[in-house]
Design a protein around this motif. Sequence first.
Motif, mmCIF file in Angstrom:
data_model
loop_
_atom_site.group_PDB
_atom_site.id
_atom_site.type_symbol
_atom_site.label_atom_id
_atom_site.label_comp_id
_atom_site.label_asym_id
_atom_site.label_seq_id
_atom_site.Cartn_x
_atom_site.Cartn_y
_atom_site.Cartn_z
ATOM 1 N N ASP A 220 1.771 1.308 11.299
ATOM 2 C CA ASP A 220 1.476 2.476 12.120
ATOM 3 C C ASP A 220 0.290 3.264 11.596
ATOM 4 O OD1 ASP A 220 2.736 3.299 9.791
ATOM 5 O OD2 ASP A 220 3.878 4.893 10.757
ATOM 6 N N GLY A 221 -0.296 2.837 10.467
ATOM 7 C CA GLY A 221 -1.442 3.523 9.887
ATOM 8 C C GLY A 221 -1.086 4.617 8.898
ATOM 9 N N ALA A 222 0.192 4.997 8.814
ATOM 10 C CA ALA A 222 0.628 6.020 7.848
ATOM 11 C C ALA A 222 0.726 5.400 6.457
ATOM 12 C CB ALA A 222 1.960 6.618 8.267
ATOM 13 N N GLY B 84 6.966 9.702 -0.506
ATOM 14 C CA GLY B 84 6.224 10.598 0.375
ATOM 15 C C GLY B 84 5.598 9.848 1.531
ATOM 16 N N ILE B 85 5.266 10.579 2.579
ATOM 17 C CA ILE B 85 4.599 10.016 3.759
ATOM 18 C C ILE B 85 3.398 10.891 4.076
ATOM 19 C CG2 ILE B 85 4.805 9.432 6.217
ATOM 20 C CD1 ILE B 85 7.813 9.152 5.833
ATOM 21 N N ARG B 86 2.283 10.279 4.397
ATOM 22 C CA ARG B 86 1.139 11.068 4.861
ATOM 23 C C ARG B 86 0.423 10.340 5.990
ATOM 24 N NH1 ARG B 86 -3.840 9.226 2.630
ATOM 25 N NH2 ARG B 86 -3.578 7.877 0.807
ATOM 26 N N THR B 87 -0.213 11.131 6.834
ATOM 27 C CA THR B 87 -1.083 10.602 7.872
ATOM 28 C C THR B 87 -2.470 11.174 7.596
ATOM 29 O OG1 THR B 87 -0.435 12.431 9.333
ATOM 30 C CG2 THR B 87 0.748 10.366 9.584
ATOM 31 N N GLY B 88 -3.431 10.320 7.306
ATOM 32 C CA GLY B 88 -4.724 10.801 6.840
ATOM 33 C C GLY B 88 -4.540 11.518 5.510
ATOM 34 N N SER B 89 -4.968 12.770 5.440
ATOM 35 C CA SER B 89 -4.790 13.566 4.223
ATOM 36 C C SER B 89 -3.649 14.571 4.363
ATOM 37 C CB SER B 89 -6.088 14.300 3.889
ATOM 38 O OG SER B 89 -6.452 15.174 4.963
ATOM 39 N N PRO C 159 13.263 5.781 13.661
ATOM 40 C CA PRO C 159 12.775 7.057 13.126
ATOM 41 C C PRO C 159 11.632 7.621 13.951
ATOM 42 C CG PRO C 159 11.987 5.239 11.796
ATOM 43 C CD PRO C 159 12.950 4.645 12.784
ATOM 44 N N PRO C 160 11.411 8.939 13.853
ATOM 45 C CA PRO C 160 10.283 9.542 14.558
ATOM 46 C C PRO C 160 8.960 9.034 14.001
ATOM 47 C CG PRO C 160 11.293 11.121 13.047
ATOM 48 C CD PRO C 160 12.192 9.934 13.091
ATOM 49 N N ALA C 161 7.918 9.061 14.835
ATOM 50 C CA ALA C 161 6.590 8.647 14.386
ATOM 51 C C ALA C 161 6.134 9.531 13.236
ATOM 52 C CB ALA C 161 5.594 8.742 15.540
#
Length: 320
Positions: A229-231, A272-277, A295-297
């Motif tokens: 998903d890119g995360a 941990g989870i991040r999208t971009g920064s 799970p939610p996006a």
Amino acid sequence: MKILTRLSATAAAACLALLGPAHPVAAATTTVDNATAGRFTASAGWGTSAWSGQRYGADYRFAAPDTTASDVAWFKASIPAAGPHLVEVWYPADPGYNSATPFMVATADGTRSMVVDQRANGGRWVSLGTFTLAAGDYNVVGVSRWTSQPGYVVADAVRITSSTGNPSFSLPLPRTALPRSEYDDPHHDYPAIDLPVGTGTPAYAVRAGTVTIIDDSLCGRGVNLTGTDGAIYTYCHFSSWSVSGGASVAAGQQIGLTGNTGNSTGPHLHFGIRTGSTRRCPQNFLLAVYDGATPPAATSLPTTGCSYATRSTEPVIPLG
């Protein structure tokens, strides 16, 4: 990272802004009982009992520990297509049963072993994890007698669920490692979570993706998993890695063993989870996976409300 005293259950729940209900993942399920014809094999060292009301079906099999031979009781299943599968086991629990029963799963990459406390969580399905299984009709799940702990080991029933063709997810740890309540705890000072488990606990990819190795003074040994998903899903404080940098992994595949490396004052898994920064609170994601729901996006996960109000002086794990 220090593991600080947790908030009360009420306060912890208030810290999380839970999203709406997620939809279950469509799946094909195979259940094999110890009495299923042609699907279970065990030596004469395994007895049969109907004593416990927590049994699945009419009876279950039991055996005394044996540290000289594994003497595995096997459940055979037909796996129609290779891919990720959730493997669950059912057994009756009793204070006199074994606290470290070895369960084995014949995965596409070799046999994996998990230890289950059969003194607890009886009379329901207990997840061993999500594994990549090969297609075919073969012995998939086994129960071994090779344990030094006292008390009968029990083989009752197994359930194997495939989510081929649908998004597939896994908890970052064996389901038996922690109760659900641990997955909604706030992190001490920024969006993340610390999961208290002993050194050597298997850590799993929460979804399919590509691994980048981390090895520094803060995270210690760890990985950044770039999901499909890119995360970015970050794991820290491993005692060792189970994959190499650049490896493509499936959901539920073991990627390391937990530990106490880096900036850590006790064995645990930092996740941990991040999208971009942007750092995201992983609690909603983990709770949904624990509950067997999609799970939610990652992009919809909150960025606040999952850490203590007072920031500690602990350094923040770099984004990497």
